[in-house]
Design a protein around this motif. Structure first.
Motif, PDB file in Angstrom:
ATOM      1  N   TRP A 122       0.841  -1.186   0.000  1.00  0.00           N
ATOM      2  CA  TRP A 122       0.000   0.000   0.000  1.00  0.00           C
ATOM      3  C   TRP A 122       0.879   1.239   0.000  1.00  0.00           C
ATOM      4  O   TRP A 122       1.889   1.299   0.694  1.00  0.00           O
ATOM      5  N   THR A 123       0.503   2.247  -0.779  1.00  0.00           N
ATOM      6  CA  THR A 123       1.125   3.563  -0.633  1.00  0.00           C
ATOM      7  C   THR A 123      -0.022   4.552  -0.463  1.00  0.00           C
ATOM      8  O   THR A 123      -1.120   4.324  -0.984  1.00  0.00           O
ATOM      9  N   TRP A 124       0.241   5.642   0.235  1.00  0.00           N
ATOM     10  CA  TRP A 124      -0.825   6.622   0.430  1.00  0.00           C
ATOM     11  C   TRP A 124      -0.846   7.580  -0.747  1.00  0.00           C
ATOM     12  O   TRP A 124      -0.787   8.790  -0.600  1.00  0.00           O
ATOM     13  N   ASP A 125      -0.918   6.983  -1.917  1.00  0.00           N
ATOM     14  CA  ASP A 125      -0.998   7.708  -3.169  1.00  0.00           C
ATOM     15  C   ASP A 125      -2.399   8.317  -3.279  1.00  0.00           C
ATOM     16  O   ASP A 125      -3.362   7.715  -2.814  1.00  0.00           O
ATOM     17  N   PRO A 126      -2.531   9.516  -3.845  1.00  0.00           N
ATOM     18  CA  PRO A 126      -3.845  10.177  -3.861  1.00  0.00           C
ATOM     19  C   PRO A 126      -4.951   9.328  -4.472  1.00  0.00           C
ATOM     20  O   PRO A 126      -6.051   9.273  -3.946  1.00  0.00           O
ATOM     21  N   ARG A 127      -4.621   8.641  -5.586  1.00  0.00           N
ATOM     22  CA  ARG A 127      -5.683   7.856  -6.230  1.00  0.00           C
ATOM     23  C   ARG A 127      -6.113   6.681  -5.371  1.00  0.00           C
ATOM     24  O   ARG A 127      -7.291   6.426  -5.163  1.00  0.00           O
ATOM     25  N   LEU A 128      -5.111   5.970  -4.843  1.00  0.00           N
ATOM     26  CA  LEU A 128      -5.398   4.802  -4.007  1.00  0.00           C
ATOM     27  C   LEU A 128      -6.183   5.225  -2.761  1.00  0.00           C
ATOM     28  O   LEU A 128      -7.167   4.596  -2.373  1.00  0.00           O
ATOM     29  N   THR A 129      -5.729   6.321  -2.136  1.00  0.00           N
ATOM     30  CA  THR A 129      -6.364   6.763  -0.896  1.00  0.00           C
ATOM     31  C   THR A 129      -7.787   7.247  -1.158  1.00  0.00           C
ATOM     32  O   THR A 129      -8.705   6.929  -0.404  1.00  0.00           O
ATOM     33  N   THR A 130      -7.962   8.006  -2.247  1.00  0.00           N
ATOM     34  CA  THR A 130      -9.313   8.464  -2.572  1.00  0.00           C
ATOM     35  C   THR A 130     -10.236   7.276  -2.826  1.00  0.00           C
ATOM     36  O   THR A 130     -11.390   7.267  -2.399  1.00  0.00           O
ATOM     37  N   THR A 131      -9.707   6.242  -3.514  1.00  0.00           N
ATOM     38  CA  THR A 131     -10.527   5.053  -3.765  1.00  0.00           C
ATOM     39  C   THR A 131     -10.961   4.411  -2.457  1.00  0.00           C
ATOM     40  O   THR A 131     -12.106   3.980  -2.315  1.00  0.00           O
ATOM     41  N   LEU A 132     -10.038   4.383  -1.498  1.00  0.00           N
ATOM     42  CA  LEU A 132     -10.376   3.802  -0.197  1.00  0.00           C
ATOM     43  C   LEU A 132     -11.503   4.600   0.481  1.00  0.00           C
ATOM     44  O   LEU A 132     -12.463   4.013   1.000  1.00  0.00           O
ATOM     45  N   ILE A 133     -11.398   5.929   0.444  1.00  0.00           N
ATOM     46  CA  ILE A 133     -12.432   6.763   1.065  1.00  0.00           C
ATOM     47  C   ILE A 133     -13.759   6.586   0.322  1.00  0.00           C
ATOM     48  O   ILE A 133     -14.827   6.505   0.927  1.00  0.00           O
ATOM     49  N   LEU A 134     -13.666   6.505  -1.011  1.00  0.00           N
ATOM     50  CA  LEU A 134     -14.844   6.263  -1.836  1.00  0.00           C
ATOM     51  C   LEU A 134     -15.559   4.992  -1.386  1.00  0.00           C
ATOM     52  O   LEU A 134     -16.785   4.949  -1.239  1.00  0.00           O
ATOM     53  N   TRP A 135     -14.775   3.969  -1.143  1.00  0.00           N
ATOM     54  CA  TRP A 135     -15.327   2.691  -0.683  1.00  0.00           C
ATOM     55  C   TRP A 135     -16.057   2.887   0.642  1.00  0.00           C
ATOM     56  O   TRP A 135     -17.191   2.429   0.818  1.00  0.00           O
ATOM     57  N   PHE A 136     -15.430   3.620   1.567  1.00  0.00           N
ATOM     58  CA  PHE A 136     -16.064   3.863   2.862  1.00  0.00           C
ATOM     59  C   PHE A 136     -17.374   4.642   2.706  1.00  0.00           C
ATOM     60  O   PHE A 136     -18.360   4.350   3.374  1.00  0.00           O
ATOM     61  N   ILE A 137     -17.369   5.649   1.819  1.00  0.00           N
ATOM     62  CA  ILE A 137     -18.567   6.471   1.654  1.00  0.00           C
ATOM     63  C   ILE A 137     -19.733   5.608   1.169  1.00  0.00           C
ATOM     64  O   ILE A 137     -20.847   5.698   1.690  1.00  0.00           O
ATOM     65  N   TYR A 138     -19.481   4.743   0.184  1.00  0.00           N
ATOM     66  CA  TYR A 138     -20.600   3.986  -0.364  1.00  0.00           C
ATOM     67  C   TYR A 138     -20.955   2.763   0.472  1.00  0.00           C
ATOM     68  O   TYR A 138     -22.086   2.283   0.411  1.00  0.00           O
ATOM     69  N   VAL A 139     -20.030   2.257   1.273  1.00  0.00           N
ATOM     70  CA  VAL A 139     -20.418   1.260   2.264  1.00  0.00           C
ATOM     71  C   VAL A 139     -21.338   1.924   3.285  1.00  0.00           C
ATOM     72  O   VAL A 139     -22.350   1.343   3.714  1.00  0.00           O
ATOM     73  N   ALA A 140     -20.999   3.181   3.649  1.00  0.00           N
ATOM     74  CA  ALA A 140     -21.869   3.934   4.563  1.00  0.00           C
ATOM     75  C   ALA A 140     -23.265   4.080   3.964  1.00  0.00           C
ATOM     76  O   ALA A 140     -24.274   3.945   4.657  1.00  0.00           O
ATOM     77  N   TYR A 141     -23.310   4.339   2.647  1.00  0.00           N
ATOM     78  CA  TYR A 141     -24.597   4.441   1.956  1.00  0.00           C
ATOM     79  C   TYR A 141     -25.407   3.148   2.130  1.00  0.00           C
ATOM     80  O   TYR A 141     -26.595   3.178   2.450  1.00  0.00           O
ATOM     81  N   LEU A 142     -24.740   2.013   1.945  1.00  0.00           N
ATOM     82  CA  LEU A 142     -25.446   0.730   2.085  1.00  0.00           C
ATOM     83  C   LEU A 142     -25.875   0.502   3.536  1.00  0.00           C
ATOM     84  O   LEU A 142     -26.944  -0.059   3.796  1.00  0.00           O
ATOM     85  N   LEU A 143     -25.033   0.951   4.494  1.00  0.00           N
ATOM     86  CA  LEU A 143     -25.387   0.794   5.911  1.00  0.00           C
ATOM     87  C   LEU A 143     -26.621   1.615   6.268  1.00  0.00           C
ATOM     88  O   LEU A 143     -27.457   1.173   7.056  1.00  0.00           O
ATOM     89  N   ILE A 144     -26.724   2.826   5.691  1.00  0.00           N
ATOM     90  CA  ILE A 144     -27.905   3.655   5.951  1.00  0.00           C
ATOM     91  C   ILE A 144     -29.158   2.917   5.483  1.00  0.00           C
ATOM     92  O   ILE A 144     -30.181   2.901   6.147  1.00  0.00           O
ATOM     93  N   ARG A 145     -29.041   2.273   4.318  1.00  0.00           N
ATOM     94  CA  ARG A 145     -30.192   1.539   3.795  1.00  0.00           C
ATOM     95  C   ARG A 145     -30.597   0.409   4.731  1.00  0.00           C
ATOM     96  O   ARG A 145     -31.770   0.086   4.851  1.00  0.00           O
TER      97      ARG A 145
END
Lengths: 241, 225, 52
Positions: A122-145
């Motif tokens: 893993w590197t904290w590269d902007p693309r990789l890190t943003t993808t990780l946050i993206l994953w968290f945001i949409y998992v949160a979306y599914l959790l709200i549902r």
């Protein structure tokens, strides 16, 4: 025996004919097979990255699908809040689930590439890190549902979060990019000019994955439509009791 | 009655209720202190590296403590169905949002102003730089956090598992605030020239503006019954 | 450039994961559809019985 009236389908508009779906399935499968063949047989090894660069094609195509899926969530969420029609909610939900699936694929294949070409998972590269946050945001979306129990409220809350999350994504990306320029990126990937055969393979992969997205989305939507139908029939059954 | 006055009254109602018991503020404060103390066991607190991570430490403590306050902000109104009462009162629903936002902003800022000197003392940290800028960072970052936090707290308050859900859906969204707050604090307290970290003030300001505007537009959809 | 011998298992692993996940998801959707179709049949026959 009196003729029973056919049950009205609550979300009939969501259901494409079996035939159309079958041909999409065939096209998708052929395209993915062709892309896969090109990746392993047709393109040459990358001059600087070597064999491992071949991950790139499906990795980036997955990222494209994820973005496509979340864009659909955003638009469907706005449409749901504007019109309040159940089909937009079904579309947003189905698309979010598929988006999380492809984001997960990006997050799994990214480190596999990184281990070989950067010698670290893993590197904290902007693309990789943003993808990780993206994953968290949409998992949160599914959790709200999952957490909201009444269907109408669930749809409304999810739509609100679907809009909010998508607006947040570019801000997250840029703040992470500026953050990484303060902590210099140790390892970076030089985007070498693509050879023609590589570009062709990339394009075929993109098209194949776009078809895959549509195929999965239609199938996932059908699940939603069938669930609605079951729920409605159950209600009717209780009504006649 | 003007919109602003209604917002002020709604915030004042929360502040008065809180100052009667001081239940939430004291819990938030103690929790923030506990987080900082626990950090001291996670690494050697006497090392020089503390200087470079101090900004990160305090914001983790503040944001975690803030979650406690946010979880209560709408949960309190569900007691005796007070939220319905609020919605029936002759104010725009967005006034309820801004009132709650102001109240929580005030609570968090009070906690931060009390806790920060304690953090500085127990870590033997010697901050340099302008205090005015430090206060600006605290106000801007806290505003961003409570703007979106209040909104999502209103969302989760209407679900089952609300208290577990809030941090899980809030933290991914506030990543830009976290980065901005930590980097700006590092810059201010490290005594760096303003040019080095002014970007982070801009990030915080833009984030605050967007995530006050969007909830303002969407808040109506959270309160529909 | 990383050696091909070292990279090959990783490349293989990456594409295996993609195929398994995509196929798995497709199959799970299919399973859900089949189950729902069964439920529909069941309920429809119940509705019909009640109507008679």
């Amino acid at each position: 025996m009196p003729q029973q009236k056919p049950a009205t389908r609550p979300s009939a508009g969501l259901r494409p004919g079996r035939g159309g779906l079958g041909s999409i399935a065939v096209i998708t499968f052929i395209l993915i097979a062709v892309a896969q063949y090109m990746i392993f047989m047709y393109v040459p090894d990358d001059a600087t990255l070597g064999l491992i660069q071949r991950i790139f094609y499906f990795h980036v195509a997955s990222a494209w699908n994820a973005l496509l899926a979340f864009g659909v969530v955003f638009v469907a969420s706005i449409l749901y809040l504007a019109k309040g029609e159940r089909r937009y909610d079904a579309l947003a939900y189905s698309s979010a689930e598929i988006g999380v699936l492809f984001t997960s694929l990006v997050l799994i294949t990214g480190p596999i590439w990184g281990k070989i070409s950067w010698n670290q998972w893993w590197t904290w590269d902007p693309r990789l890190t943003t993808t990780l946050i993206l994953w968290f945001i949409y998992v949160a979306y599914l959790l709200i549902r999952m957490a909201a129990d009444e269907p109408e409220k669930r749809a409304r809350f999810a739509a609100v979060f679907g809009i909010l999350g998508f607006i947040d994504v570019p801000i997250v990306f840029f703040s992470i990019r500026w953050w990484r320029t303060i902590h210099p990126v140790v390892i970076s990937w030089q985007g070498a000019a693509m050879e023609k055969s590589m570009l062709q393979t990339m394009i075929v992969s993109f098209v194949a994955f776009s078809f895959l997205f549509v195929y999965l989305l239609i199938n996932r939507l059908r699940v939603e439509a069938m669930q609605d139908e079951v729920a409605q029939l159950k209600e009717r059954l209780q009504g006649t009791r | 009655m003007s919109f602003l006055r209604k917002v002020g009254l709604l915030a004042w109602k929360d502040l008065r209720a809180e100052f009667r018991t001081k239940e939430m503020i004291s819990a938030m404060l103690i929790f923030a202190l506990l987080v900082i103390v626990i950090f001291a066991f996670a690494f050697d607190p006497s090392r020089d590296e503390v200087r470079s991570i101090f900004g990160g430490l305090i914001w983790v403590a503040f944001f975690f403590a803030g979650i406690l306050g946010l979880n209560r902000s709408f949960a309190n109104e569900r007691l005796n169905d007070a939220l319905h009462g609020l919605m029936l009162s002759p104010v725009d629903h967005s006034a309820i949002y801004f009132g709650k936002l102001l109240g929580t902003w005030a609570f968090m800022t009070i906690v931060e102003v009390i806790a920060l000197p304690v953090f500085i003392v127990i870590y033997n940290y010697a901050p340099s730089g302008s205090w005015l800028l430090a206060i600006a960072v605290i106000l801007l970052a806290t505003l961003g956090f409570v703007a979106i936090g209040t909104f999502l707290a209103a969302l989760t308050a209407n679900t089952k598992a609300s208290e577990v859900l809030l941090p899980v859906i809030l933290f991914p969204i506030i990543i830009p605030v976290v980065i901005g707050a930590v980097e700006a604090t590092r810059g201010v307290f490290g005594g760096l020239p303003l040019d080095d970290f002014v970007t982070w003030f801009k990030v915080l300001a833009v984030y605050d503006a967007i995530f006050i505007a969007v909830p303002f537009l969407l808040f109506e959809y959270l309160l529909e019954v | 450039m990383p050696s091909a011998a070292k990279a090959l298992p990783y490349l293989f692993a990456a594409y295996t994961v993609i195929w398994v996940v995509v196929f798995g998801y497709t199959l799970s959707i299919g399973a859900r559809q089949r189950k729902l179709a069964q439920d529909l049949e069941l309920i429809k026959s119940a509705v019909e019985k009640r109507a008679n």
